[in-house]
Design a protein around this motif. Structure first.
Motif, PDB file in Angstrom:
ATOM      1  N   ALA A 124      14.188  -3.255 -21.376  1.00  0.00           N
ATOM      2  CA  ALA A 124      14.541  -4.633 -21.744  1.00  0.00           C
ATOM      3  C   ALA A 124      14.490  -4.826 -23.249  1.00  0.00           C
ATOM      4  O   ALA A 124      15.437  -5.347 -23.859  1.00  0.00           O
ATOM      5  N   THR A 125      13.393  -4.416 -23.883  1.00  0.00           N
ATOM      6  CA  THR A 125      13.272  -4.627 -25.329  1.00  0.00           C
ATOM      7  C   THR A 125      14.178  -3.690 -26.108  1.00  0.00           C
ATOM      8  O   THR A 125      14.646  -4.025 -27.196  1.00  0.00           O
ATOM      9  N   LEU A 126      14.459  -2.513 -25.549  1.00  0.00           N
ATOM     10  CA  LEU A 126      15.361  -1.574 -26.231  1.00  0.00           C
ATOM     11  C   LEU A 126      16.772  -2.131 -26.313  1.00  0.00           C
ATOM     12  O   LEU A 126      17.399  -2.091 -27.376  1.00  0.00           O
ATOM     13  N   ILE A 127      17.282  -2.675 -25.212  1.00  0.00           N
ATOM     14  CA  ILE A 127      18.655  -3.172 -25.247  1.00  0.00           C
ATOM     15  C   ILE A 127      18.766  -4.391 -26.169  1.00  0.00           C
ATOM     16  O   ILE A 127      19.778  -4.602 -26.827  1.00  0.00           O
ATOM     17  N   LYS A 128      17.689  -5.165 -26.276  1.00  0.00           N
ATOM     18  CA  LYS A 128      17.706  -6.295 -27.212  1.00  0.00           C
ATOM     19  C   LYS A 128      17.805  -5.808 -28.651  1.00  0.00           C
ATOM     20  O   LYS A 128      18.527  -6.382 -29.469  1.00  0.00           O
ATOM     21  N   ASP A 129      17.075  -4.730 -28.958  1.00  0.00           N
ATOM     22  CA  ASP A 129      17.147  -4.195 -30.317  1.00  0.00           C
ATOM     23  C   ASP A 129      18.478  -3.501 -30.582  1.00  0.00           C
ATOM     24  O   ASP A 129      18.921  -3.441 -31.732  1.00  0.00           O
ATOM     25  N   MET A 130      19.120  -2.985 -29.557  1.00  0.00           N
ATOM     26  CA  MET A 130      20.462  -2.407 -29.750  1.00  0.00           C
ATOM     27  C   MET A 130      21.468  -3.492 -30.144  1.00  0.00           C
ATOM     28  O   MET A 130      22.428  -3.223 -30.870  1.00  0.00           O
ATOM     29  N   THR A 131      21.230  -4.714 -29.690  1.00  0.00           N
ATOM     30  CA  THR A 131      22.139  -5.807 -30.054  1.00  0.00           C
ATOM     31  C   THR A 131      21.835  -6.394 -31.425  1.00  0.00           C
ATOM     32  O   THR A 131      22.594  -7.221 -31.921  1.00  0.00           O
TER      33      THR A 131
END
Length: 718
Positions: free
Chosen positions: A487-494
């Motif tokens: 969850a937090t990884l995909i947020k940082d990818m954005t």
């Protein structure tokens, strides 16, 4: 004149057909209405040729063949999509003109253009831009057709250039490092490698974190002539902070406190403000994936796959791979029809107010797509599998929330100014719980970012006097950042731009996403991010430990070995600049590819023979029963069960043949069951209960990287 409309996806093609008056019938993905034929692609129907399709010598990986690059990268039908390509080519032959109905973005332009170019089309082509699949919007769009001229084709060409450049990066860097390290599968990618970098950097920050003590000054203030005690906390000016965040030396605070206490009576200013906290916006795919990972532990790939099922099989939701959290005004006017239908399907009722105009309804923030919301589809909700229903319900509820009142709060703020900062106290009171009477979104999603309360007190606004009481210097310790979850990884990818130090690159990444709410200096796309994470797991660069995603020693070693131009987000920014030039006719595909080769060729001279990477290589030749849901490697059969080949690197996932839960219902895990569970996460089983045989759903779950089961009643649906 007979027109052929080619849409990007089935959902859009069928929506166009409904918007055109008259009867119709769909046969093999083609709809004919009056003098119009409507058909569609299924994403990209064509792929770039593999190197060995140009020359068989490239089947064997050899350093002397690098760099691999061709003047013209050919496109061919992708896998089993050849029949569809041939079908569309035949329809092109029969029409007088073509209407290009790809999504209104770079990729959508390229996706249909590549079909027309492959078919060597010479017939006139018009372009339609459809941002929304409502009939009124589609009809309006068809009254605003424009020529699919060279200017538009150049937009698609920039997307093609990026696809070719990504391919050149993947082929050459992956072969170079696989050969140098003498192990296959050492894949490299423009998005994959910086994503690995996020995880590696976070893990090393945690592993190398040295706790530091820091101090806070707390002091109560007794108001004169008022029976009120205010709990103040000192907020220092930024130039007093030792590490940019904290005061590390207690003596500094003691000296400041002593100076403040020199004045016996302090002047206190009390302010008051009321605020509203609106519901979180509806989901785009990244937000939905993050939400389902946090709430239910679903992987990014699982949520992606479920939304595809909800859209394609049941037409239950709108386009699922959206990067937008905003909706058109048409959706606002349709809500009084959609929401009653949805609430009846959920068998839930909420006091929605159709006069509430949420901030999500904003035409100018809708990009090529809009937020994911439920539709009027009359599908049987009982047909959904339990996990499909969970995703559907969350999509529905986040849409319903837009028509519920905001949370209303009153905040009282007391402050004492000093030269070094201010003593500050905040107290917040809920006046109206609004939508939180019914829904409890995660704190990070609800937009509630006001200051933390220092303690409860209430006063009318105005000026007061206070006497400070005994000082308390609170000793605390700095904490390392938290491990990534999916969850937090995909947020940082954005929003990876926030980690970029080079101001020019940071600005370019943000400019790239200008106008995209929910994307702010991003890498990857909604359609590819879950695949990137699955690839990292499959390669053994990262592993899952419960909900946390951790880099392996292999991942760390390999990331640090990679050159800077590949392992940072800089490449995405630099390519975007060239792509913009391609759109304007100032550059071409070769310009972008040459920039890749220019960076790559010097690495051919590097001596990497001394370099080694840790971790046991995965080279298991046994037949795959399925894909490991924890790390993405293959599951193979052994004497005791069906286990992951990545077990030596820490993956403990297995389906044991003599599992106690299964034995309790009279079952033993066999290959057919394992294949079904790994593919669909459920299978049907016959269970004997008190002399009665019944069919149940055996559902597979994962807890702390291990398989867990539960048994559900099976209701056969039409």
């Amino acid at each position: 004149m007979h027109s052929l409309i080619i849409a990007e996806k089935p959902e859009l093609g069928r929506a166009i057909a409904k918007a055109i008056d008259g009867p119709s019938k769909e046969v093999r993905g083609v709809i004919v209405k009056k003098n119009v034929t409507i058909t569609w692609a299924y994403g990209h129907l064509l792929r770039l040729c593999e190197p060995d399709e140009y020359d068989a010598k490239y089947k064997k990986w050899r350093k002397e063949d690098l760099p691999i690059c061709f003047e013209n990268w050919k496109l061919v039908p992708d896998g089993n999509k050849k029949e569809r390509v041939m079908q569309i080519m035949a329809l092109i032959e029969q029409c007088d003109q073509i209407i290009h109905a790809g999504d209104p973005d770079d990729e959508g332009q390229f996706l249909i253009d590549e079909i027309l170019q492959y078919a060597q089309n010479t017939k006139p082509v018009k372009r339609v831009y459809i941002n929304d699949n409502t009939p009124a919007n589609i009809k309006k769009a068809f009254h605003e057709l424009i020529d699919n001229d060279e200017k538009l084709i150049a937009i698609g060409r920039s997307a093609y250039a990026r696809a070719v450049a990504d391919y050149v990066v993947g082929i050459n860097y992956s072969r170079l490092y696989s050969l140098a390290l003498r192990r296959s599968g050492m894949s490299v990618g423009r998005v994959q490698s910086p994503t690995l970098g996020l995880i590696v950097t976070r893990d090393e920050q945690i592993d190398n974190h040295v706790k530091q003590k820091y101090y806070e000054w707390h002091v109560d203030g007794a108001l004169l002539h008022e029976d009120v005690l205010i709990p103040f906390v000192f907020k220092p000016k930024s130039d007093l902070l030792d590490d940019g965040k904290h005061i590390l030396h207690k003596e500094i605070l003691e000296e400041i406190a002593q100076q403040v206490h020199q004045q016996d009576v302090q002047k206190v200013k009390v302010e008051e403000k009321e605020m509203e906290v609106r519901p979180p916006l509806p989901f785009n795919l990244a937000k939905l994936q993050a939400h389902m990972n946090t709430k239910c532990g679903f992987t990014l790939a699982k949520t992606d796959q479920i939304t595809q099922t909800l859209r394609d099989k049941y037409q239950a939701i709108t386009y699922n791979r959206s990067d937008s959290q905003y909706l058109k005004e048409e959706h606002f006017t349709e809500a009084d029809k959609v929401l009653p239908h949805v609430m009846a399907k959920l068998q839930e009722s909420y006091p929605v107010d159709y006069q509430i105009h949420s901030e999500c309804f904003n035409d100018k923030y809708v990009t090529a797509h809009h937020a994911i919301i439920p539709t009027m589809s009359d599908f049987p909700i009982q047909a959904l599998l339990p996990d499909e229903r969970k995703v559907y319900e969350e999509i529905c509820r986040y849409y319903i929330m837009q028509f519920l009142p905001p949370i209303k709060k009153r905040q009282v703020i007391a402050s004492i100014k000093s030269e070094q900062g201010e003593l500050r106290a905040v107290s917040t009171f809920i006046l109206d719980e609004g939508y939180k009477q019914f829904f409890q979104p995660e704190k990070e999603d609800d937009g509630d970012h006001e200051e933390t309360d220092s303690g409860k007190f209430t006063l009318p606004k105005g000026n007061y006097e206070a006497v400070l009481q005994e000082d308390v210097f609170v000793e605390k310790e700095t904490n390392p950042p938290k491990r990534y979850t999916q969850a937090t990884l995909i947020k940082d990818m954005t929003s990876i731009a926030k980690y970029v130090k080079d101001k020019e690159i940071k600005d370019i990444l943000k400019k790239k996403d200008k106008g995209k709410k929910g994307e702010n200096g991003s890498i990857g796309t909604s359609a590819t991010r879950s695949q990137i994470v699955e690839t990292l797991l499959k390669r053994g660069y990262v592993v899952m430990k419960g909900k946390q995603i951790l880099s392996t020693q292999l991942g760390k070693d390999f990331y640090h070995l990679l050159p800077d131009e590949i392992k940072t987000a800089d490449l995405t920014a630099k390519w975007w600049v060239i792509q913009e030039d391609i759109k304007e006719g100032k550059a071409d595909v070769k310009t972008l590819v040459d920039s890749v080769l220019e960076a790559f060729i010097p690495h051919l001279k590097e001596d990497l023979s001394h370099v080694k990477v840790e971790s046991v290589p995965i080279d298991d030749k046994r037949e795959a029963v399925g894909i490991c849901p924890v790390c993405g490697n293959k599951i193979v059969e052994n004497t005791k069960g069906f286990g992951c080949v990545n077990y030596r690197n820490g993956c403990k996932f297995a389906l044991w043949k003599e599992d106690r839960f299964l034995q309790g219902i009279g079952k033993t895990m066999n290959k057919a069951m394992a294949e079904k569970l790994l593919k669909d996460k459920y299978c049907l089983v016959k269970v004997m209960q008190e002399e009665t045989e019944s069919i149940k759903i055996l559902q597979l779950g994962i807890r702390n990287g291990r398989a867990v089961y539960r048994l559900l009643d099976y209701q056969k649906t039409q």
